[in-house]
Design a protein around this motif. Sequence first.
Motif, short mmCIF file in Angstrom:
data_model
loop_
_atom_site.label_atom_id
_atom_site.label_comp_id
_atom_site.label_asym_id
_atom_site.label_seq_id
_atom_site.Cartn_x
_atom_site.Cartn_y
_atom_site.Cartn_z
N SER A 117 0.84 -1.21 0.00
CA SER A 117 0.00 0.00 0.00
C SER A 117 0.87 1.25 0.00
N ILE A 118 1.89 1.27 0.83
CA ILE A 118 2.79 2.43 0.88
C ILE A 118 3.55 2.57 -0.44
N ALA A 119 4.02 1.47 -0.99
CA ALA A 119 4.76 1.52 -2.25
C ALA A 119 3.89 2.09 -3.38
N ILE A 120 2.62 1.68 -3.43
CA ILE A 120 1.72 2.20 -4.45
C ILE A 120 1.51 3.70 -4.26
N GLN A 121 1.27 4.12 -3.01
CA GLN A 121 1.04 5.54 -2.75
C GLN A 121 2.28 6.37 -3.03
N GLU A 122 3.45 5.80 -2.81
CA GLU A 122 4.68 6.53 -3.13
C GLU A 122 4.86 6.64 -4.64
N LEU A 123 4.48 5.61 -5.38
CA LEU A 123 4.51 5.69 -6.84
C LEU A 123 3.52 6.75 -7.35
N LEU A 124 2.34 6.78 -6.75
CA LEU A 124 1.35 7.78 -7.16
C LEU A 124 1.82 9.19 -6.86
N GLY A 125 2.60 9.34 -5.79
CA GLY A 125 3.17 10.65 -5.47
C GLY A 125 2.22 11.59 -4.78
N SER A 126 1.25 11.06 -4.04
CA SER A 126 0.32 11.92 -3.31
C SER A 126 1.06 12.66 -2.21
N ASP A 127 0.46 13.74 -1.71
CA ASP A 127 1.05 14.51 -0.62
C ASP A 127 0.77 13.87 0.73
N PHE A 128 -0.41 13.25 0.84
CA PHE A 128 -0.81 12.59 2.09
C PHE A 128 -1.11 11.13 1.78
N ALA A 129 -0.46 10.24 2.52
CA ALA A 129 -0.69 8.81 2.37
C ALA A 129 -1.32 8.28 3.66
N MET A 130 -2.16 7.28 3.51
CA MET A 130 -2.84 6.70 4.66
C MET A 130 -2.25 5.32 4.97
N ALA A 131 -2.15 5.04 6.26
CA ALA A 131 -1.73 3.70 6.68
C ALA A 131 -2.81 2.70 6.25
N PHE A 132 -2.37 1.49 5.92
CA PHE A 132 -3.30 0.43 5.51
C PHE A 132 -3.98 -0.12 6.76
N ASP A 133 -5.31 -0.18 6.73
CA ASP A 133 -6.05 -0.61 7.91
C ASP A 133 -7.08 -1.66 7.56
N HIS A 134 -7.64 -2.28 8.57
CA HIS A 134 -8.64 -3.33 8.40
C HIS A 134 -9.98 -2.78 8.87
N VAL A 135 -10.89 -2.54 7.93
CA VAL A 135 -12.20 -1.96 8.22
C VAL A 135 -13.24 -3.08 8.21
N VAL A 136 -14.09 -3.13 9.25
CA VAL A 136 -15.17 -4.12 9.30
C VAL A 136 -16.50 -3.41 9.45
N ALA A 137 -17.57 -4.11 9.08
CA ALA A 137 -18.92 -3.54 9.15
C ALA A 137 -19.36 -3.37 10.59
N LEU A 138 -20.28 -2.44 10.80
CA LEU A 138 -20.92 -2.23 12.10
C LEU A 138 -22.42 -2.35 11.93
N PRO A 139 -23.10 -2.95 12.95
CA PRO A 139 -22.55 -3.56 14.16
C PRO A 139 -21.84 -4.87 13.86
N ASN A 140 -21.02 -5.32 14.81
CA ASN A 140 -20.26 -6.54 14.63
C ASN A 140 -19.91 -7.11 16.00
N LYS A 141 -19.44 -8.35 16.02
CA LYS A 141 -19.03 -8.96 17.28
C LYS A 141 -17.80 -8.24 17.81
N ARG A 142 -17.72 -8.10 19.13
CA ARG A 142 -16.62 -7.37 19.72
C ARG A 142 -15.27 -7.98 19.36
N GLU A 143 -15.22 -9.33 19.33
CA GLU A 143 -13.94 -9.97 19.03
C GLU A 143 -13.50 -9.70 17.60
N VAL A 144 -14.47 -9.58 16.68
CA VAL A 144 -14.14 -9.27 15.29
C VAL A 144 -13.58 -7.85 15.19
N ILE A 145 -14.24 -6.90 15.88
CA ILE A 145 -13.79 -5.51 15.86
C ILE A 145 -12.42 -5.37 16.51
N ALA A 146 -12.23 -6.04 17.67
CA ALA A 146 -10.94 -5.96 18.36
C ALA A 146 -9.82 -6.56 17.52
#
Length: 371
Positions: A134-163
């Motif tokens: 993800s970082i390598a792609i964003q560096e190739l794109l040359g954006s000014d602001f890059a975001m860390a790669f994260d794991h997004v899950v739907a809400l509501p959800n089980k607490r253990e899944v979210i944790a």
Amino acid sequence: MASSGFRFELMHTDTGSNARRGRLHTPRGSVELPTFMPVGTLGTVKGVDVDRLRSTGSQIVLGNTYHLALRPGADVVASLGGLHEFMGWSGPILTDSGGFQVFSLADRVKVTESGVSFRSHIDGSPLEITPERSIAIQELLGSDFAMAFDHVVALPNKREVIADATWRSVRWAERCRQAAQRNDQMLLGIVQGGLDPRLRQDCAKALVALDFQGYAIGGLSVGEPPPEMYATLEATIPALPADRPRYLMGVGRPEDLVESMARGVDMFDCVMPTRNGRNALAFTDRGTIRLRNAQHERDSSPLEADCPCPACQHSRGYLRHLFQAKEMLGPILTSIHNITYYQRLMAEARLAIESDAFDEFRRAKLAGWEA
């Protein structure tokens, strides 16, 4: 790696709320905060050319790592001078990491500790995105602001899944931090944790310890009621440093923008202005106008009398005609109007904060939209 040429300036905090007036200095110019970033997923804000986009008051736009990696490919964008040159936008650009697609394309992904394996929504071909990739792609794109790669899950959800997703996001954020090589790109960490206040606070503290130059709040506006989102912001924001920008990802109803600014958010993005514009929905201070409604057929008034956008040089009746006739100008004009409306809202909010009048501004806007 700390990026150079970036600086967040906190200029004033409203006395009646936590709304903040700031300025984000970048090598490609300063961004007045709070700000709204139109979404240009594929290197274009749908239906709006860059000159028209600038005229709306937009200062910074967003592109997407996953989509641009698939088409045309980050290496293609890099060979054509990077994302700024590619799309003709000289101002700052922020790129999303691809983490949201883990949620939005959940039926096409497999998540492991290493990263995420996608099946392209275009042709089914495989694509693997790890924090490093993800970082390598964003560096190739040359954006000014890059975001860390994260794991997004739907809400509501089980607490253990979210944790599980939350702490994986922290581990991935650390790997992103280690992988970053460009010193002309600012990397932001993303706080996850669902609607659990303690989990949000613990995630924020862990990311603050990694010393990112800015922090985003992710994983909201994915199905939860607005009051729960606001409560989550109230629990999360105090755990973030006051001297760094705060970005609420993917939240775009005008009501949500105003309520989130009151809680201390500086930056926003959403597809809502253009997506609604393409579907004949126009935002105004008196609520949403549905241009396909027959009541507008003979209406000679503009969407808003004081709006300088090109759509408001025409009557509601004309705009309705464009949609009824399936003329492409209808979606274009209404999209431009909606982006202009959002930028006017941000400009008015900045003035209200400077004058310690944000709460009055907030009440007046909410009353208008409810009416």
